[in-house]
Write a protein that holds these residues in place. Sequence first.
Motif, PDB file in Angstrom:
ATOM      1  N   LEU A  34     -23.333  11.838   4.490  1.00  0.00           N
ATOM      2  CA  LEU A  34     -23.404  12.293   3.101  1.00  0.00           C
ATOM      3  C   LEU A  34     -23.776  11.131   2.172  1.00  0.00           C
ATOM      4  CD1 LEU A  34     -23.067  14.558   1.126  1.00  0.00           C
ATOM      5  CD2 LEU A  34     -20.591  14.269   1.215  1.00  0.00           C
ATOM      6  N   LEU A  35     -23.135   9.993   2.375  1.00  0.00           N
ATOM      7  CA  LEU A  35     -23.450   8.818   1.550  1.00  0.00           C
ATOM      8  C   LEU A  35     -24.919   8.431   1.701  1.00  0.00           C
ATOM      9  CD1 LEU A  35     -20.517   6.268   1.970  1.00  0.00           C
ATOM     10  CD2 LEU A  35     -21.143   7.557  -0.049  1.00  0.00           C
ATOM     11  N   HIS A  36     -25.363   8.436   2.973  1.00  0.00           N
ATOM     12  CA  HIS A  36     -26.754   8.071   3.268  1.00  0.00           C
ATOM     13  C   HIS A  36     -27.718   9.039   2.572  1.00  0.00           C
ATOM     14  CE1 HIS A  36     -30.231   6.942   5.725  1.00  0.00           C
ATOM     15  NE2 HIS A  36     -30.444   8.240   5.862  1.00  0.00           N
ATOM     16  N   ASN A  37     -27.460  10.347   2.722  1.00  0.00           N
ATOM     17  CA  ASN A  37     -28.355  11.351   2.138  1.00  0.00           C
ATOM     18  C   ASN A  37     -28.416  11.222   0.614  1.00  0.00           C
ATOM     19  OD1 ASN A  37     -28.705  12.305   4.702  1.00  0.00           O
ATOM     20  ND2 ASN A  37     -27.523  14.180   4.436  1.00  0.00           N
ATOM     21  N   LEU A  38     -27.259  10.998   0.012  1.00  0.00           N
ATOM     22  CA  LEU A  38     -27.209  10.880  -1.451  1.00  0.00           C
ATOM     23  C   LEU A  38     -27.980   9.647  -1.928  1.00  0.00           C
ATOM     24  CD1 LEU A  38     -23.578  11.639  -2.637  1.00  0.00           C
ATOM     25  CD2 LEU A  38     -25.682  12.639  -3.537  1.00  0.00           C
ATOM     26  N   ALA A  39     -27.729   8.531  -1.255  1.00  0.00           N
ATOM     27  CA  ALA A  39     -28.378   7.276  -1.659  1.00  0.00           C
ATOM     28  C   ALA A  39     -29.897   7.415  -1.571  1.00  0.00           C
ATOM     29  CB  ALA A  39     -27.876   6.131  -0.793  1.00  0.00           C
ATOM     30  N   LEU A  40     -30.343   8.078  -0.488  1.00  0.00           N
ATOM     31  CA  LEU A  40     -31.776   8.255  -0.275  1.00  0.00           C
ATOM     32  C   LEU A  40     -32.399   9.096  -1.386  1.00  0.00           C
ATOM     33  CD1 LEU A  40     -33.392   7.270   2.233  1.00  0.00           C
ATOM     34  CD2 LEU A  40     -33.412   9.642   2.984  1.00  0.00           C
ATOM     35  N   LYS A  41     -31.720  10.165  -1.757  1.00  0.00           N
ATOM     36  CA  LYS A  41     -32.258  11.035  -2.808  1.00  0.00           C
ATOM     37  C   LYS A  41     -32.233  10.336  -4.168  1.00  0.00           C
ATOM     38  CE  LYS A  41     -31.167  15.858  -1.658  1.00  0.00           C
ATOM     39  NZ  LYS A  41     -30.393  16.980  -2.220  1.00  0.00           N
ATOM     40  N   LEU A  42     -31.169   9.576  -4.419  1.00  0.00           N
ATOM     41  CA  LEU A  42     -31.006   8.967  -5.749  1.00  0.00           C
ATOM     42  C   LEU A  42     -32.010   7.839  -5.993  1.00  0.00           C
ATOM     43  CD1 LEU A  42     -27.119   8.867  -5.927  1.00  0.00           C
ATOM     44  CD2 LEU A  42     -28.620  10.050  -7.553  1.00  0.00           C
ATOM     45  N   LYS A  43     -32.454   7.224  -4.892  1.00  0.00           N
ATOM     46  CA  LYS A  43     -33.329   6.053  -4.979  1.00  0.00           C
ATOM     47  C   LYS A  43     -34.543   6.297  -5.878  1.00  0.00           C
ATOM     48  CE  LYS A  43     -35.206   4.131  -1.289  1.00  0.00           C
ATOM     49  NZ  LYS A  43     -35.244   3.785   0.147  1.00  0.00           N
ATOM     50  N   GLN A  44     -35.057   7.529  -5.820  1.00  0.00           N
ATOM     51  CA  GLN A  44     -36.285   7.797  -6.584  1.00  0.00           C
ATOM     52  C   GLN A  44     -36.042   7.817  -8.101  1.00  0.00           C
ATOM     53  OE1 GLN A  44     -37.737  11.772  -6.716  1.00  0.00           O
ATOM     54  NE2 GLN A  44     -35.849  12.562  -5.856  1.00  0.00           N
ATOM     55  N   ILE A  59     -20.658   7.587  -7.769  1.00  0.00           N
ATOM     56  CA  ILE A  59     -22.063   7.228  -8.016  1.00  0.00           C
ATOM     57  C   ILE A  59     -22.124   6.467  -9.333  1.00  0.00           C
ATOM     58  CG2 ILE A  59     -24.417   8.086  -8.257  1.00  0.00           C
ATOM     59  CD1 ILE A  59     -23.465  10.691  -6.898  1.00  0.00           C
ATOM     60  N   ILE A  60     -22.546   5.215  -9.227  1.00  0.00           N
ATOM     61  CA  ILE A  60     -22.499   4.344 -10.402  1.00  0.00           C
ATOM     62  C   ILE A  60     -23.894   3.793 -10.680  1.00  0.00           C
ATOM     63  CG2 ILE A  60     -21.370   2.298 -11.386  1.00  0.00           C
ATOM     64  CD1 ILE A  60     -19.369   2.680  -8.882  1.00  0.00           C
ATOM     65  N   PRO A  61     -24.457   4.076 -11.844  1.00  0.00           N
ATOM     66  CA  PRO A  61     -25.765   3.479 -12.171  1.00  0.00           C
ATOM     67  C   PRO A  61     -25.612   1.962 -12.259  1.00  0.00           C
ATOM     68  CG  PRO A  61     -25.169   5.205 -13.748  1.00  0.00           C
ATOM     69  CD  PRO A  61     -23.955   4.949 -12.918  1.00  0.00           C
ATOM     70  N   ASN A  62     -26.543   1.250 -11.630  1.00  0.00           N
ATOM     71  CA  ASN A  62     -26.510  -0.218 -11.757  1.00  0.00           C
ATOM     72  C   ASN A  62     -27.063  -0.589 -13.118  1.00  0.00           C
ATOM     73  OD1 ASN A  62     -25.384  -0.964  -9.297  1.00  0.00           O
ATOM     74  ND2 ASN A  62     -27.342  -0.684  -8.246  1.00  0.00           N
ATOM     75  N   LYS A  78     -29.150  12.735 -13.996  1.00  0.00           N
ATOM     76  CA  LYS A  78     -29.925  12.888 -12.749  1.00  0.00           C
ATOM     77  C   LYS A  78     -28.994  12.891 -11.543  1.00  0.00           C
ATOM     78  CE  LYS A  78     -34.100  13.822 -12.994  1.00  0.00           C
ATOM     79  NZ  LYS A  78     -34.328  15.236 -12.656  1.00  0.00           N
ATOM     80  N   ALA A  79     -28.009  11.995 -11.584  1.00  0.00           N
ATOM     81  CA  ALA A  79     -27.060  11.898 -10.464  1.00  0.00           C
ATOM     82  C   ALA A  79     -26.287  13.210 -10.311  1.00  0.00           C
ATOM     83  CB  ALA A  79     -26.108  10.734 -10.673  1.00  0.00           C
ATOM     84  N   ILE A  80     -25.951  13.847 -11.416  1.00  0.00           N
ATOM     85  CA  ILE A  80     -25.243  15.138 -11.349  1.00  0.00           C
ATOM     86  C   ILE A  80     -26.148  16.167 -10.681  1.00  0.00           C
ATOM     87  CG2 ILE A  80     -24.332  17.077 -12.716  1.00  0.00           C
ATOM     88  CD1 ILE A  80     -23.396  15.006 -14.778  1.00  0.00           C
ATOM     89  N   GLU A  81     -27.411  16.215 -11.135  1.00  0.00           N
ATOM     90  CA  GLU A  81     -28.368  17.169 -10.558  1.00  0.00           C
ATOM     91  C   GLU A  81     -28.509  16.957  -9.044  1.00  0.00           C
ATOM     92  OE1 GLU A  81     -32.453  17.186 -12.236  1.00  0.00           O
ATOM     93  OE2 GLU A  81     -31.363  17.462 -14.124  1.00  0.00           O
ATOM     94  N   VAL A  82     -28.723  15.717  -8.666  1.00  0.00           N
ATOM     95  CA  VAL A  82     -28.939  15.407  -7.251  1.00  0.00           C
ATOM     96  C   VAL A  82     -27.686  15.735  -6.429  1.00  0.00           C
ATOM     97  CG1 VAL A  82     -29.230  13.476  -5.626  1.00  0.00           C
ATOM     98  CG2 VAL A  82     -30.732  13.679  -7.612  1.00  0.00           C
ATOM     99  N   ALA A  83     -26.537  15.318  -6.914  1.00  0.00           N
ATOM    100  CA  ALA A  83     -25.306  15.507  -6.130  1.00  0.00           C
ATOM    101  C   ALA A  83     -24.958  16.986  -5.981  1.00  0.00           C
ATOM    102  CB  ALA A  83     -24.153  14.745  -6.770  1.00  0.00           C
ATOM    103  N   THR A  84     -25.160  17.775  -7.041  1.00  0.00           N
ATOM    104  CA  THR A  84     -24.808  19.199  -6.932  1.00  0.00           C
ATOM    105  C   THR A  84     -25.792  19.947  -6.024  1.00  0.00           C
ATOM    106  OG1 THR A  84     -25.976  19.601  -9.007  1.00  0.00           O
ATOM    107  CG2 THR A  84     -23.574  19.481  -9.122  1.00  0.00           C
ATOM    108  N   GLU A  85     -26.949  19.341  -5.759  1.00  0.00           N
ATOM    109  CA  GLU A  85     -27.922  19.980  -4.862  1.00  0.00           C
ATOM    110  C   GLU A  85     -27.917  19.358  -3.478  1.00  0.00           C
ATOM    111  OE1 GLU A  85     -31.689  19.788  -6.819  1.00  0.00           O
ATOM    112  OE2 GLU A  85     -31.273  21.520  -8.087  1.00  0.00           O
ATOM    113  N   TYR A 406     -39.029  16.200  -2.066  1.00  0.00           N
ATOM    114  CA  TYR A 406     -38.965  16.726  -3.439  1.00  0.00           C
ATOM    115  C   TYR A 406     -39.933  16.013  -4.365  1.00  0.00           C
ATOM    116  CZ  TYR A 406     -35.535  13.334  -2.122  1.00  0.00           C
ATOM    117  OH  TYR A 406     -34.949  12.265  -1.508  1.00  0.00           O
ATOM    118  N   ASP A 407     -40.304  14.751  -4.041  1.00  0.00           N
ATOM    119  CA  ASP A 407     -41.149  14.012  -4.987  1.00  0.00           C
ATOM    120  C   ASP A 407     -42.554  13.716  -4.464  1.00  0.00           C
ATOM    121  OD1 ASP A 407     -40.020  12.335  -3.082  1.00  0.00           O
ATOM    122  OD2 ASP A 407     -40.125  10.576  -4.369  1.00  0.00           O
TER     123      ASP A 407
END
Length: 418
Positions: A34-44, A59-62, A78-85, A406-407
């Motif tokens: 789950l962590l891996h999948n989230l990180a991968l999606k958020l990267k974009q 999930i913390i914005p740097n 964006k993080a909310i959108e990605v995480a809820t999906e 998605y992108d």
Amino acid sequence: MTRTVEFNKQKLIMARFGEIALKGLNRHKFEERLLHNLALKLKQYGSYQVTLSQSRIWIIPNVTPTVTENEIDLLLQKAIEVATETFGIVSVSPVYLFAGDYSNILQISRQLVEEHLERGDKTFKVDCRRAEKSFPLTSMEIMNQLGGDLLEAYPELKVDIHQPDFIIKVEIRQNLAVYSQVIQGVRGLPTGMSAKGLVLLSGGIDSPVAAYMMASRGMELEAIYFHTFPYTSDLAKQKVIDLAQIVSRYCGRVVLHVVDFTDINLELNAKTPKDMITITMRRMMMRIAQALAEKRDCKAIITGESLGQVASQTTEAINATDAVATLPIFRPLIGSDKEDTIKIARKIGTFETSIKPYDDCCTIFVAKHPKTRPNTAAWQSCDSELDCAALTQQALSKITSYDIRYDRIKEFQRDYNE
Ligand code: ATP
Ligand code: MG
């Protein structure tokens, strides 16, 4: 008005995950994936830190000194959108995290109340959990004090403990967390927990929903679409690409294989009695799907069939298609009512694309009254008119594949006979 004493607070996203039934090693794998999948999606979308602690994902914005408050809010949104999906996430909350005392809790709570009042919310309650027992107030004392202070500060506010418009939640651990929003996620299992499945994806309503449902159980997805150009237009193909891309929003990636099905379809039409075309075509599709699944290391085939919906979806017809496959065929919609499938299609965002009016090959080639209860002898006789092995090979050599995220979409060609 809110007091403006500044203190060191951090705005971040807290995500809850679950399946409660997961235990031991499985739980560990679930969390890692789950962590891996989230990180991968958020990267974009930007730079984030994704960590796990206290059975929650954070999930913390740097943030660099040049990033503005607005930009941080956008990153959080964006993080909310990605995480809820993302499959595996149960719910998500934007949270203020800080070290401090009751006055800081009150200050943040007032800010949240003002946001809710602006949105027209009027009733609330306070909920507090205290895991860090050294905090000077008990959870009950915090709830009473905070409830009273907020009522005094905002006379238009009322308490409703049964059905409040919003809940101010306070969690006291090493740090203090205050939040008021809990947004539902898509649940399920993280993509990658359950091998890879090959979905027969048409431009219809059902198969994208079937794909989504199996992805929600942790399957990685590849898809196969049988394209009968020019009898079906390239707009129909584009629709399937679009649908795969919508599904990829949830599972991260779909590799779609478009089979040039025209010659096979024409030959099949020339040699098959009209009322047996549907079933013979479906058996041919399944043979090709089975062969491609093996090449692509897919461990199951997925379709959008639902029992009795059309002629090719009777028990007998399903037996006829199953007979050419050795892999398990998952049909998550087999017992679903169309209305329920449409509800899911609307929720996941595929419905509007699915109902675009481009014919698929089935609606062009099939007979008005196909055989609904084909027997073994009937389909074997149809098959004997065709060189099924050669046609399958021919199909595998005429595939255009799309690596869909998605992108972005990357097209590639490969001869899957090799
Ligand atoms: P859908 O809404 O998914 O198209 P449907 O109710 O129209 O389903 P059929 O057209 O009989 O039913 O198709 C049954 C299943 O066969 C689909 O759900 C899909 O999995 C698969 N299928 C049908 N046509 C194609 C195609 N051209 N390419 C790939 N798969 C297909
Ligand atoms: Mg269809």
